[in-house]
Design a protein around this motif. Structure first.
Motif, mmCIF file in Angstrom:
data_model
loop_
_atom_site.group_PDB
_atom_site.id
_atom_site.type_symbol
_atom_site.label_atom_id
_atom_site.label_comp_id
_atom_site.label_asym_id
_atom_site.label_seq_id
_atom_site.Cartn_x
_atom_site.Cartn_y
_atom_site.Cartn_z
ATOM 1 N N MET A 78 -24.371 -22.250 -23.214
ATOM 2 C CA MET A 78 -24.268 -22.524 -21.780
ATOM 3 C C MET A 78 -23.388 -21.502 -21.074
ATOM 4 S SD MET A 78 -26.266 -24.981 -21.183
ATOM 5 C CE MET A 78 -25.818 -25.266 -19.484
ATOM 6 N N LEU A 79 -22.321 -21.052 -21.765
ATOM 7 C CA LEU A 79 -21.435 -20.058 -21.161
ATOM 8 C C LEU A 79 -22.153 -18.718 -21.021
ATOM 9 C CD1 LEU A 79 -18.600 -19.594 -20.056
ATOM 10 C CD2 LEU A 79 -17.879 -18.902 -22.344
ATOM 11 N N ILE A 80 -22.953 -18.359 -22.025
ATOM 12 C CA ILE A 80 -23.715 -17.101 -21.961
ATOM 13 C C ILE A 80 -24.740 -17.171 -20.834
ATOM 14 C CG2 ILE A 80 -25.377 -15.653 -23.176
ATOM 15 C CD1 ILE A 80 -23.874 -16.421 -25.781
ATOM 16 N N ILE A 81 -25.447 -18.301 -20.717
ATOM 17 C CA ILE A 81 -26.424 -18.473 -19.643
ATOM 18 C C ILE A 81 -25.729 -18.420 -18.278
ATOM 19 C CG2 ILE A 81 -28.032 -20.104 -18.553
ATOM 20 C CD1 ILE A 81 -28.717 -21.091 -21.378
ATOM 21 N N PHE A 82 -24.586 -19.107 -18.195
ATOM 22 C CA PHE A 82 -23.849 -19.107 -16.938
ATOM 23 C C PHE A 82 -23.447 -17.689 -16.542
ATOM 24 C CE2 PHE A 82 -19.699 -18.786 -14.919
ATOM 25 C CZ PHE A 82 -19.945 -19.435 -13.719
ATOM 26 N N ASN A 83 -23.000 -16.892 -17.514
ATOM 27 C CA ASN A 83 -22.548 -15.539 -17.192
ATOM 28 C C ASN A 83 -23.688 -14.639 -16.735
ATOM 29 O OD1 ASN A 83 -19.582 -15.040 -17.576
ATOM 30 N ND2 ASN A 83 -20.025 -16.111 -19.475
ATOM 31 N N PHE A 84 -24.901 -14.923 -17.227
ATOM 32 C CA PHE A 84 -26.056 -14.174 -16.709
ATOM 33 C C PHE A 84 -26.231 -14.487 -15.217
ATOM 34 C CE2 PHE A 84 -30.628 -14.046 -15.716
ATOM 35 C CZ PHE A 84 -30.853 -12.685 -15.918
ATOM 36 N N ILE A 85 -26.141 -15.773 -14.873
ATOM 37 C CA ILE A 85 -26.223 -16.184 -13.466
ATOM 38 C C ILE A 85 -25.042 -15.610 -12.682
ATOM 39 C CG2 ILE A 85 -26.236 -18.165 -11.887
ATOM 40 C CD1 ILE A 85 -27.488 -19.794 -14.183
ATOM 41 N N PHE A 86 -23.894 -15.577 -13.332
ATOM 42 C CA PHE A 86 -22.679 -15.048 -12.723
ATOM 43 C C PHE A 86 -22.842 -13.570 -12.378
ATOM 44 C CE2 PHE A 86 -17.859 -14.421 -13.169
ATOM 45 C CZ PHE A 86 -17.621 -14.956 -11.919
ATOM 46 N N CYS A 132 -18.606 -11.752 -24.317
ATOM 47 C CA CYS A 132 -18.003 -11.264 -25.565
ATOM 48 C C CYS A 132 -17.178 -12.366 -26.223
ATOM 49 C CB CYS A 132 -17.129 -10.045 -25.291
ATOM 50 S SG CYS A 132 -18.053 -8.551 -24.914
ATOM 51 N N GLY A 133 -16.416 -13.094 -25.418
ATOM 52 C CA GLY A 133 -15.597 -14.177 -25.960
ATOM 53 C C GLY A 133 -16.436 -15.260 -26.582
ATOM 54 N N ALA A 134 -17.578 -15.599 -25.946
ATOM 55 C CA ALA A 134 -18.456 -16.643 -26.483
ATOM 56 C C ALA A 134 -19.148 -16.185 -27.763
ATOM 57 C CB ALA A 134 -19.494 -17.033 -25.434
ATOM 58 N N ILE A 135 -19.601 -14.937 -27.787
ATOM 59 C CA ILE A 135 -20.328 -14.420 -28.954
ATOM 60 C C ILE A 135 -19.398 -14.220 -30.144
ATOM 61 C CG2 ILE A 135 -21.609 -12.429 -29.838
ATOM 62 C CD1 ILE A 135 -22.766 -12.126 -26.963
ATOM 63 N N ARG A 136 -18.189 -13.682 -29.877
ATOM 64 C CA ARG A 136 -17.247 -13.386 -30.957
ATOM 65 C C ARG A 136 -16.349 -14.577 -31.309
ATOM 66 N NH1 ARG A 136 -15.989 -7.687 -31.590
ATOM 67 N NH2 ARG A 136 -13.913 -8.387 -32.234
ATOM 68 N N LYS A 137 -16.499 -15.672 -30.559
ATOM 69 C CA LYS A 137 -15.658 -16.859 -30.758
ATOM 70 C C LYS A 137 -14.175 -16.496 -30.659
ATOM 71 C CE LYS A 137 -18.972 -19.161 -33.825
ATOM 72 N NZ LYS A 137 -19.158 -19.842 -35.118
ATOM 73 N N SER A 138 -13.855 -15.689 -29.627
ATOM 74 C CA SER A 138 -12.491 -15.199 -29.445
ATOM 75 C C SER A 138 -11.762 -16.032 -28.389
ATOM 76 C CB SER A 138 -12.517 -13.725 -29.025
ATOM 77 O OG SER A 138 -11.236 -13.287 -28.636
ATOM 78 N N LYS A 139 -10.716 -16.738 -28.823
ATOM 79 C CA LYS A 139 -9.916 -17.506 -27.877
ATOM 80 C C LYS A 139 -9.199 -16.597 -26.892
ATOM 81 C CE LYS A 139 -7.369 -20.841 -29.356
ATOM 82 N NZ LYS A 139 -6.382 -21.616 -30.157
ATOM 83 N N CYS A 140 -8.822 -15.401 -27.361
ATOM 84 C CA CYS A 140 -8.113 -14.461 -26.501
ATOM 85 C C CYS A 140 -8.998 -14.008 -25.342
ATOM 86 C CB CYS A 140 -7.655 -13.258 -27.325
ATOM 87 S SG CYS A 140 -6.752 -12.019 -26.355
ATOM 88 N N LEU A 141 -10.241 -13.622 -25.662
ATOM 89 C CA LEU A 141 -11.154 -13.168 -24.621
ATOM 90 C C LEU A 141 -11.516 -14.301 -23.657
ATOM 91 C CD1 LEU A 141 -13.593 -10.801 -26.576
ATOM 92 C CD2 LEU A 141 -11.867 -10.156 -24.881
ATOM 93 N N ILE A 142 -11.700 -15.492 -24.211
ATOM 94 C CA ILE A 142 -12.007 -16.644 -23.351
ATOM 95 C C ILE A 142 -10.812 -16.946 -22.444
ATOM 96 C CG2 ILE A 142 -12.499 -19.114 -23.310
ATOM 97 C CD1 ILE A 142 -14.886 -17.440 -24.057
ATOM 98 N N GLY A 143 -9.586 -16.760 -22.976
ATOM 99 C CA GLY A 143 -8.393 -16.958 -22.154
ATOM 100 C C GLY A 143 -8.351 -15.984 -20.985
#
Length: 251
Positions: free
Chosen positions: A11-19, A78-89
């Motif tokens: 959902m986050l990846i889809i949202f970012n495409f819309i974003f 990138c944060g969603a694909i790599r499962k990175s808490k830092c990038l999501i932060g």
């Protein structure tokens, strides 16, 4: 929990495409406001002698944040694909910044929109009295001519606004040709019109049309700024859910 995390990631990846698409929209609208020559003419007349130019400032804000959205969307993906808490932060922090900027642009225009009628009177009268000259002699003259032709109006409140102006004091005419009623793109009778003979010029003033123009165009900026700010709340929720999924997975 794995299903929840994967759902949040998708959902986050889809949202970012819309974003990203919303970023393109922001860039397009902002650039349109700055480069469209007709908009430039209207803004020059409306904002003459005013301290600020809210519509133009808001357009710059939309362009800046439209470009910034590409970086924000990339960080989120990138944060969603790599499962990175830092990038999501970082993504969450950037979303808050973009949200605040777009909301600010919408609020600036909303405030300007509510005050435009009170502020524009003095601006219109001063530009007509002191800056309107012969056709093509100044940018403000050209802007007034275009507006008077497009809105089929004359002066701010009416043709008498030209009395004792720089234009009438240097000519034998009461009003310029741009006030004339046209037939086949030519004045119906230029001589009668410029002497302000009834039925040869547009009797209504331009103030009402200019205020309506500002209000209608400001709705576009307000709607896009506040609408996309609201859209980002959804992305914020998805990102928070994904962070919580990461935390639960680590446990």
């Amino acid at each position: 929990m794995g299903f929840c995390m994967e759902s949040a990631r998708i959902m986050l990846i889809i949202f970012n495409f819309i974003f990203w698409l919303s970023g393109v929209a922001l860039l397009g609208v902002g650039i349109w406001f700055l480069v469209d020559p007709n908009i430039a003419h209207y803004l020059e007349v409306v904002n003459f002698d005013l301290e600020g130019n809210a519509l133009k400032y808001s357009a710059y804000i939309l362009i800046a944040f439209g470009a910034f959205i590409f970086l924000v969307g990339f960080t989120g993906c990138c944060g969603a694909i790599r499962k990175s808490k830092c990038l999501i932060g970082f993504y969450l922090m950037f979303l808050v910044i973009v949200f605040a900027g777009e909301l600010a642009a919408g609020i600036i225009v909303a405030i300007f929109r509510s005050e435009i009628e009170d502020k524009v009177d003095k601006s219109l009268m001063k530009s007509l009295k002191t800056e309107y000259k012969f056709a093509n002699e100044s940018s403000i003259t050209n802007s007034w001519d275009i507006i008077q032709k497009e809105l089929k109006c004359c002066g701010a409140e009416g043709y008498k606004d030209y009395e004792n102006s720089l234009y009438t004091n240097t000519t034998m005419n009461k009003i310029p040709l741009s006030c004339c009623i046209m037939e086949n793109d030519q004045p119906k009778d230029a001589t009668q019109c410029q002497m302000a003979v009834d039925n040869y010029y547009h009797a209504k003033g331009c103030k009402g049309g200019l205020i309506d123009w500002v209000k209608s165009h400001s709705v576009i900026l307000i709607g896009i700024g506040c609408g996309l700010a609201g859209l980002q709340i959804i992305g914020f929720i998805f990102a928070v859910c994904l962070c919580r999924s990461f935390n639960m997975e680590e446990k």
